[in-house]
Design an enzyme around this catalytic site. Structure first.
Site, PDB file in Angstrom:
ATOM      1  N   SER A  73      58.559 -17.771 -37.078  1.00 15.95           N
ATOM      2  CA  SER A  73      57.896 -18.286 -35.874  1.00 15.95           C
ATOM      3  C   SER A  73      58.835 -18.820 -34.808  1.00 15.95           C
ATOM      4  O   SER A  73      58.404 -19.094 -33.694  1.00 15.95           O
ATOM      5  CB  SER A  73      56.885 -19.379 -36.262  1.00 15.95           C
ATOM      6  OG  SER A  73      55.778 -18.800 -36.902  1.00 15.95           O
ATOM      7  N   SER A 119      54.730 -18.122 -34.161  1.00 22.37           N
ATOM      8  CA  SER A 119      53.719 -18.944 -33.508  1.00 22.37           C
ATOM      9  C   SER A 119      54.294 -19.908 -32.465  1.00 22.37           C
ATOM     10  O   SER A 119      53.533 -20.590 -31.769  1.00 22.37           O
ATOM     11  CB  SER A 119      52.948 -19.741 -34.562  1.00 22.37           C
ATOM     12  OG  SER A 119      53.804 -20.610 -35.277  1.00 22.37           O
ATOM     13  N   LYS A 139      56.718 -27.812 -29.319  1.00 21.46           N
ATOM     14  CA  LYS A 139      55.610 -27.049 -29.878  1.00 21.46           C
ATOM     15  C   LYS A 139      54.529 -28.023 -30.316  1.00 21.46           C
ATOM     16  O   LYS A 139      54.801 -29.005 -31.009  1.00 21.46           O
ATOM     17  CB  LYS A 139      56.102 -26.227 -31.073  1.00 21.46           C
ATOM     18  CG  LYS A 139      55.042 -25.347 -31.715  1.00 21.46           C
ATOM     19  CD  LYS A 139      55.647 -24.554 -32.881  1.00 21.46           C
ATOM     20  CE  LYS A 139      54.649 -23.590 -33.488  1.00 21.46           C
ATOM     21  NZ  LYS A 139      55.267 -22.787 -34.586  1.00 21.46           N
TER      22      LYS A 139
END
Length: 451
Positions: A178, A154, A78
Site C-alpha cells: 500500500s 491503499s 494517511k
C-alpha cells in the site's frame, strides 16, 4: 500548481535561517491542497492546528531557541493514523461520527516532534481494503500524472498529494504493497521499513503480522529525512554513500519480473546495470508466498474488524469490504496457522539469498497506472486485473518482512516503479542505494501536469 515545490531539506533550512517563516510554508501548502481538490486526495485540511504549530515554531526561533530538524515542513497523513483532534476515518465515511483522536499516532508524533507540520488527512481505500485508490463510498483518488488513472492504494491520497507537489513527503502504511504500488503509479519514492521497525500505535490495523507505516516522498533525500525523523534521529541530509555502486545485486526473475510488462522489466534491468555484480534469481514458487500473505491478511483483518464491533456496524461498510471481512471471519484457524508456518520458512529462504547478494531488485507493480474503473487491462502477453494484480510483486516481500524502497522510474509516458530490497533492519543500506540511483539519474520522480 506544479510539482516543483522545495524539498523538505530546503524548506527546513529556510525556516532555520529566517529566510522563510513556517506559517508561510504551511499556508502555501494548504493553498496547494485546496487547488488539488479535483484529485479527491484530501479527506480533511488541518489548517487551524497546522498554523498554530507553525506559529509556535516561529516563536521558538524568535526566542533564540534551536529548532528541530524539520521545522516548518508541511506533510500529509494517511487517514488511517490518528491525528489529535480529528476522527480517524480509515477511508470509511461513517467513522466521521467516531470520537476525535486524543493523541497523535506514534508515527505522526515523531514527525511533529521533529518540527514537521501535518496539513491534511489523506484519502484512502475503505479500511485499507484496496489496491487501486478507488473508494466505493468516497470516490476514486485521481493520479496527478493523468487524472483519468488510478493512484494505487491503499495510501492513495498521500501518493497523489506528494506527486502533485502539495507537500514534500507524507505518511502511508503498507501491508501488502500500500506504499509501494501508489509510489510506482504516481512516480514518487516510498519506503516500507522492516516489519516491526516502527510503532503502529494509533494506526487502525489491517493485518498486524504484515502492517507497517512508512514515508512517501518526492526525493530519495526527503525519504531518508522523514524516516530518520520517524526513528527520532536528528540527522543532517546524507550525501551519496560510498561503495554503493559495487554492491552485489540479485534481480528477481521467474516468479516476479516474468509477470511484468516489458517496459517494467526494462526499468529493472537499467537499474541493475548501475551496480557491480548482477545475477538473476528465480523464485518460481513465489505464488505460494502470495497465497500465504493473502490468508494471513484475510484472517487477521476479519478478526480485527470483529474486535471493532463489525457485527453491529456492518451496515456502514460497502458491499465489497463487507464481503472481504466476512470471508476472513469464515477462514479456518488451521489455514492461518499453516500460512504463518510458511511465512517463517519463506522468510528464511529469502534471508539466505543475501549470502550471495547485497540487494534484491524487482518490479513494484507489473504495469503503469491503469484507467479508473478498469476491471481488466490487456498487457503485452497477458490480461491483468488491477484490483488483484497491483500487489503481485509486493506481497511476497511483505510476507518476509524485508525493508523495501519503491523507486520511481520516470521517462516517456507513465512512470513505473522498482523495488530495492535489503536484509532486515538494513534501511540505511536501501536508502543509500536510493540516493545513489537518484544521483545517477536512473530514478527520479515524475512531474505532474499543472492544475
Amino acid at each position: 500548481m506544479t510539482a516543483d515545490t522545495l524539498t523538505a531539506a530546503a524548506m527546513a533550512a529556510q525556516v532555520r535561517s529566517g529566510a522563510r517563516r513556517a506559517t508561510d510554508l504551511v499556508r502555501e501548502a494548504l493553498q496547494r491542497a485546496e487547488a488539488a481538490a479535483p484529485l479527491n486526495a484530501c479527506s480533511a485540511l488541518l489548517a487551524q492546528g497546522a498554523l498554530a504549530q507553525a506559529a509556535a515554531l516561529e516563536r521558538r526561533r524568535d526566542q533564540g531557541r534551536p529548532l528541530p530538524p524539520l521545522a516548518g515542513v508541511p506533510f500529509v497523513v494517511k487517514n488511517l493514523l490518528d491525528v489529535r483532534g480529528h476522527a480517524t476515518l480509515a477511508g470509511a465515511a461513517p467513522r466521521a461520527q467516531e470520537p476525535a483522536a486524543t493523541r497523535h499516532a506514534d508515527a505522526v508524533e515523531a514527525l511533529a516532534a521533529a518540527g514537521a507540520v501535518p496539513v491534511a488527512l489523506a484519502s484512502m481505500d475503505e479500511y485499507a481494503c484496496g489496491a487501486t485508490g478507488e473508494n466505493v463510498i468516497g470516490g476514486p483518488v485521481r493520479n496527478p500524472l493523468d487524472p483519468a488513472r488510478i493512484t494505487g492504494g491503499s495510501s492513495a491520497g498521500t501518493a497523489a498529494l506528494v506527486a502533485a507537489g502539495v507537500v514534500p513527503f507524507g505518511l502511508g502504511s503498507d501491508t501488502n504493497g500500500s506504499i509501494r504500488a501508489p509510489a510506482a503509479f504516481c512516480g514518487i519514492w516510498g519506503l516500507r521499513p522492516t516489519t516491526g521497525r516502527l510503532s503502529l500505535a494509533g494506526c487502525v490495523p489491517y493485518a498486524q503480522s504484515l502492517d507497517t507505516v512508512g514515508p512517501m516522498a518526492g526525493s530519495a533525500g526527503d525519504l531518508a529525512l522523514a524516516y530518520a525523523a520517524m526513528l527520532g534521529i536528528d540527522v543532517a541530509p546524507a550525501g551519496q554513500a560510498s561503495g554503493v555502486a559495487t554492491l552485489r545485486v540479485g534481480v528477481l526473475g521467474r516468479g516476479f519480473s516474468d509477470f511484468a510488462e516489458p517496459a517494467v522489466q526494462a526499468a529493472v534491468r537499467r537499474m541493475a546495470s548501475a551496480f557491480g555484480a548482477v545475477r538473476t534469481i528465480d523464485l518460481p514458487d513465489a505464488d505460494a508466498a502470495r497465497d500465504a500473505a493473502s490468508v494471513i491478511s484475510a484472517y487477521e483483518v476479519g478478526r480485527n474488524h470483529q474486535a471493532m464491533d463489525f457485527s453491529a456496524r456492518h451496515g456502514g461498510y460497502s458491499a465489497f469490504v463487507r464481503q472481504r471481512i466476512l470471508a476472513g471471519l469464515a477462514m479456518p484457524r488451521e489455514w492461518y496457522d499453516t500460512a504463518r508456518l510458511y511465512q517463517s520458512a519463506w522468510r528464511q529462504r529469502l534471508l539466505a539469498l543475501f549470502d550471495d547478494v547485497d540487494l534484491l531488485l524487482a518490479p513494484s507493480t507489473p504495469y503503469a497506472a491503469t484507467p479508473i474503473g478498469a476491471e481488466t487491462v490487456e498487457g503485452a502477453s497477458r490480461l491483468y486485473r488491477p484490483r488483484a494484480d497491483a500487489g503481485h510483486m509486493t506481497r511476497p516481500l511483505s510476507l518476509a518482512g524485508l525493508p523495501v524502497v519503491a523507486a520511481p522510474c520516470a521517462g516517456e509516458g507513465l512512470p513505473v516503479g522498482v523495488q530495492v530490497v535489503a536484509p532486515p533492519w538494513q534501511e540505511s543500506l536501501v536508502l543509500a542505494a536510493a540516493r545513489f540511483l537518484e544521483a545517477e539519474g536512473l530514478c527520479r520522480r515524475a512531474v505532474a501536469r499543472s492544475m
